[in-house]
Design a protein around this motif. Structure first.
Motif, PDB file in Angstrom:
ATOM      1  N   GLU A  97      36.146  32.629  26.257  1.00  0.00           N
ATOM      2  CA  GLU A  97      37.004  31.568  26.746  1.00  0.00           C
ATOM      3  C   GLU A  97      38.392  32.143  27.018  1.00  0.00           C
ATOM      4  N   TYR A  98      39.172  31.428  27.799  1.00  0.00           N
ATOM      5  CA  TYR A  98      40.533  31.883  28.072  1.00  0.00           C
ATOM      6  C   TYR A  98      41.374  30.697  28.514  1.00  0.00           C
ATOM      7  N   VAL A  99      42.679  30.871  28.413  1.00  0.00           N
ATOM      8  CA  VAL A  99      43.614  29.874  28.917  1.00  0.00           C
ATOM      9  C   VAL A  99      44.161  30.393  30.242  1.00  0.00           C
ATOM     10  N   GLY A 100      43.960  29.640  31.309  1.00  0.00           N
ATOM     11  CA  GLY A 100      44.409  30.080  32.618  1.00  0.00           C
ATOM     12  C   GLY A 100      44.219  28.999  33.648  1.00  0.00           C
ATOM     13  N   THR A 101      44.280  29.406  34.920  1.00  0.00           N
ATOM     14  CA  THR A 101      44.201  28.461  36.029  1.00  0.00           C
ATOM     15  C   THR A 101      42.852  28.447  36.719  1.00  0.00           C
ATOM     16  N   GLY A 102      42.037  29.486  36.497  1.00  0.00           N
ATOM     17  CA  GLY A 102      40.728  29.556  37.144  1.00  0.00           C
ATOM     18  C   GLY A 102      40.725  30.363  38.419  1.00  0.00           C
ATOM     19  N   ILE A 103      41.674  31.274  38.569  1.00  0.00           N
ATOM     20  CA  ILE A 103      41.783  32.090  39.777  1.00  0.00           C
ATOM     21  C   ILE A 103      41.401  33.532  39.463  1.00  0.00           C
ATOM     22  N   ALA A 104      40.557  34.123  40.317  1.00  0.00           N
ATOM     23  CA  ALA A 104      40.318  35.560  40.302  1.00  0.00           C
ATOM     24  C   ALA A 104      41.048  36.153  41.494  1.00  0.00           C
ATOM     25  N   VAL A 105      41.795  37.222  41.272  1.00  0.00           N
ATOM     26  CA  VAL A 105      42.621  37.790  42.333  1.00  0.00           C
ATOM     27  C   VAL A 105      42.190  39.222  42.636  1.00  0.00           C
ATOM     28  N   LEU A 106      42.529  39.675  43.822  1.00  0.00           N
ATOM     29  CA  LEU A 106      42.306  41.058  44.210  1.00  0.00           C
ATOM     30  C   LEU A 106      43.499  41.552  44.994  1.00  0.00           C
ATOM     31  N   SER A 107      43.639  42.860  45.041  1.00  0.00           N
ATOM     32  CA  SER A 107      44.745  43.489  45.758  1.00  0.00           C
ATOM     33  C   SER A 107      44.219  44.096  47.043  1.00  0.00           C
ATOM     34  N   GLY A 178      49.778  31.599  57.824  1.00  0.00           N
ATOM     35  CA  GLY A 178      51.145  31.941  58.199  1.00  0.00           C
ATOM     36  C   GLY A 178      52.224  31.125  57.542  1.00  0.00           C
ATOM     37  N   ALA A 179      51.864  30.154  56.721  1.00  0.00           N
ATOM     38  CA  ALA A 179      52.854  29.317  56.035  1.00  0.00           C
ATOM     39  C   ALA A 179      52.701  29.465  54.529  1.00  0.00           C
ATOM     40  N   THR A 180      53.805  29.297  53.803  1.00  0.00           N
ATOM     41  CA  THR A 180      53.796  29.375  52.341  1.00  0.00           C
ATOM     42  C   THR A 180      54.213  28.039  51.760  1.00  0.00           C
ATOM     43  N   ARG A 181      53.436  27.562  50.795  1.00  0.00           N
ATOM     44  CA  ARG A 181      53.773  26.311  50.128  1.00  0.00           C
ATOM     45  C   ARG A 181      53.812  26.544  48.623  1.00  0.00           C
ATOM     46  N   GLN A 182      54.538  25.711  47.925  1.00  0.00           N
ATOM     47  CA  GLN A 182      54.656  25.796  46.474  1.00  0.00           C
ATOM     48  C   GLN A 182      53.641  24.848  45.832  1.00  0.00           C
ATOM     49  N   VAL A 183      52.842  25.390  44.912  1.00  0.00           N
ATOM     50  CA  VAL A 183      51.808  24.605  44.250  1.00  0.00           C
ATOM     51  C   VAL A 183      51.960  24.769  42.743  1.00  0.00           C
ATOM     52  N   GLU A 184      52.118  23.670  42.037  1.00  0.00           N
ATOM     53  CA  GLU A 184      52.183  23.715  40.572  1.00  0.00           C
ATOM     54  C   GLU A 184      50.778  23.514  40.010  1.00  0.00           C
ATOM     55  N   VAL A 185      50.355  24.451  39.180  1.00  0.00           N
ATOM     56  CA  VAL A 185      49.007  24.415  38.631  1.00  0.00           C
ATOM     57  C   VAL A 185      49.094  24.401  37.113  1.00  0.00           C
ATOM     58  N   GLU A 186      48.346  23.512  36.500  1.00  0.00           N
ATOM     59  CA  GLU A 186      48.332  23.407  35.043  1.00  0.00           C
ATOM     60  C   GLU A 186      47.289  24.372  34.475  1.00  0.00           C
ATOM     61  N   ARG A 187      47.650  25.036  33.390  1.00  0.00           N
ATOM     62  CA  ARG A 187      46.690  25.902  32.711  1.00  0.00           C
ATOM     63  C   ARG A 187      45.782  25.055  31.826  1.00  0.00           C
ATOM     64  N   ALA A 188      44.540  25.535  31.666  1.00  0.00           N
ATOM     65  CA  ALA A 188      43.566  24.833  30.828  1.00  0.00           C
ATOM     66  C   ALA A 188      42.724  25.856  30.092  1.00  0.00           C
ATOM     67  N   ARG A 189      42.031  25.412  29.067  1.00  0.00           N
ATOM     68  CA  ARG A 189      41.079  26.279  28.376  1.00  0.00           C
ATOM     69  C   ARG A 189      39.773  26.258  29.169  1.00  0.00           C
ATOM     70  N   LEU A 190      39.346  27.440  29.615  1.00  0.00           N
ATOM     71  CA  LEU A 190      38.205  27.559  30.501  1.00  0.00           C
ATOM     72  C   LEU A 190      37.176  28.505  29.905  1.00  0.00           C
TER      73      LEU A 190
END
Length: 382
Positions: A97-107, A178-190
Motif C-alpha cells: 500500500e502507499y499514500v499518493g495520487t495514483g500516477i505512474a510517471v516516466l521521463s 499545448g496548454a497548462t492548467r493547475q490541478v489540485e489532487v488529494e492524496r489517498a491510501r491506495l
C-alpha cells in the motif's frame, strides 16, 4: 528456512542451454530494430527513499544515537535514516500500500515528465488526469530536467521532513494540447499495483513487475499462468527498485524448478535462498532490464541468467548488491545499515557495474521490440 548456507549442485540442463545459445546466436547475427523506450515509475515503487533489500525483521538497539546520527557516522552509501513515522510509511509500502495520487510517471528523452499510467479509481483519475499528460510543475516546482524519482517523491509528499498523510493535497501543473492548467489532487491510501500485464503483439505476454512488495510473487505467478499457452513471456524489470528478498526469491520459483537463487551474508553469517520446486521451466523467457533495475530485482535477474533460464535484454542494471537491515533506535527512529552482500548462483557479486545483459539495447533502439525478437528466437528453438 535455515539461515546456514547449503551447498547446491546443479544437474545439466543442456537442452535449454542449447536453445538459449542458438537463440542468442540468431539474434546477434541479424536482428536490427529502431525506436526508443523508457520505464514507467509508479508512486508505489519509484521513490528512492524505499529500502531496496530487506529480509530479517528489524533489530532493536539497546542504546545509542538516533538514526540520523548513526547513519551520518557510518560511511555507508546505502544507509538510510527514518523517523518512526517515516518508517511506518516504508512498512506500509512494502505491505503493498502507499499514500499518493495514483500516477505512474516516466521521463522522456527530452527530459519531460509524462504520465505513463493512472491508477483506476484514484484521486488522479477523478481529477481528470490521463496517460500522456505532461507534469510541468508539482507544488510550483518546475520538473523539466529533474530526475523522475524527484517527481515521484513530490507526488507522494515524501520530500519533506515528514511523510504526507491521506487527505493532503498536491498542486500539479498539467500540460495537454499545448496548454497548462493547475490541478489540485488529494492524496489517498491506495493499493499498489506491482504487477501489470500487456499483450501488444501475438506470441508475447509482457509482465512488468515494478517492485517486490508483499504479494508480488503470487501476482507474477498468476500472470504467468494466465498467459496464452503459445506465448513466450517478457519479464519486464525496468525501473524495479527492488524490495523484499523473500518476494524476489519466490518470483524466481515461478520460472525455476527448485535450486539456488542467491546466497547472502548478514554480518558474516552465510544464508541461502532457494526456489521452490514446480516452476515453469519450458515457456520461453526474456528478462528486460535497465539502469533502474536494482537490488533484489538484480538478484532475480542474475539467478535466471546464471541458471540459463532466461535471456537478459536491455542495458546494464543499477549495481546494488547489498543487503540492509533495519535497526530500531531507542528514540523509535530506524537506521537501515548495510550488513552484507548477496551473490548469484554462479557466485557473482553485483558491483557498481550492475548485471550485464546478454543482449544490449543500444540508444535509439526499442527495448520492448528487441525483447520480442529475442523471444521469437527462443520460441523457434523449442
Amino acid at each position: 528456512m535455515s539461515r546456514r548456507c547449503h551447498g547446491v549442485s546443479f544437474r545439466s540442463r543442456s537442452p535449454r542451454s542449447a536453445r538459449r545459445g542458438a537463440a542468442l546466436a540468431c539474434v546477434f547475427a541479424g536482428v536490427l530494430v529502431t525506436g526508443a523506450a523508457t520505464g514507467s515509475w509508479p508512486e508505489a515503487a519509484g521513490s528512492t527513499e524505499l529500502p531496496v533489500a530487506t529480509g530479517p525483521v528489524p533489530e532493536r538497539a539497546e542504546a545509542g544515537d538516533d538514526a540520523r546520527e548513526l547513519v551520518s557516522r557510518s560511511g555507508d552509501r546505502w544507509a538510510a535514516a527514518y523517523s518512526a513515522e517515516e518508517y511506518q510509511a516504508v512498512e506500509l509500502t512494502l505491505a503493498g500500500e502507499y499514500v499518493g495520487t495514483g500516477i505512474a510517471v516516466l521521463s522522456t528523452a527530452e527530459g519531460r515528465i509524462v504520465v505513463g499510467e493512472v491508477h483506476p479509481d484514484s484521486p488522479a483519475e477523478r481529477a481528470g488526469i490521463v496517460a500522456g499528460d505532461e507534469l510541468v510543475t508539482i507544488d510550483g516546482v518546475p520538473l523539466a530536467g529533474r530526475p523522475v524519482t524527484d517527481a515521484v517523491g513530490r507526488l507522494r509528499g515524501s520530500t519533506g521532513p515528514e511523510p504526507s498523510e491521506p487527505g493532503t493535497t498536491v498542486l500539479l501543473g498539467v500540460g495537454r494540447d499545448g496548454a497548462t492548467r493547475q490541478v489540485e489532487v488529494e492524496r489517498a491510501r491506495l493499493a499498489a499495483r506491482p504487477v501489470t500485464v500487456t499483450r501488444d503483439e501475438p506470441g508475447v505476454t509482457r509482465i512488468h513487475v515494478s517492485s517486490f512488495v508483499e504479494g508480488s510473487a503470487e501476482l507474477l505467478r498468476a500472470a504467468a499462468r494466465s498467459a496464452p499457452p503459445e506465448d513466450g513471456i517478457v519479464l519486464d524489470l525496468r525501473g524495479n527498485t527492488g524490495g523484499l528478498l523473500a518476494e524476489a526469491a519466490a518470483a524466481a520459483s515461478v520460472f525455476l524448478d527448485g535450486g539456488l537463487v542467491a546466497t547472502y551474508d548478514v554480518r558474516g553469517e552465510q544464508n541461502a535462498l532457494h526456489a521452490e520446486r514446480g516452476g515453469d521451466t519450458d515457456t520461453p523467457l526474456v528478462v528486460l532490464v535497465d539502469g533502474g533495475t536494482m537490488s533484489s530485482a538484480e538478484m532475480l535477474t542474475g539467478a535466471l541468467q546464471d541458471r540459463n533460464r532466461a535471456v537478459v535484454v536491455g542495458t546494464p542494471t543499477f549495481g546494488k548488491g547489498t543487503v540492509q537491515l533495519p535497526v530500531v533506535q531507542p528514540d523509535g527512529s530506524v537506521a537501515e545499515l548495510t550488513v552484507g552482500r548477496y551473490a548469484t548462483p554462479s557466485g557473482r557479486t553485483v558491483g557498481s557495474g550492475g548485471i550485464a545483459p546478454d543482449l544490449v539495447v543500444e540508444p535509439g533502439q526499442d527495448a520492448e521490440e528487441r525483447a520480442g525478437n529475442v523471444l521469437g528466437g527462443l520460441a523457434a528453438g523449442r
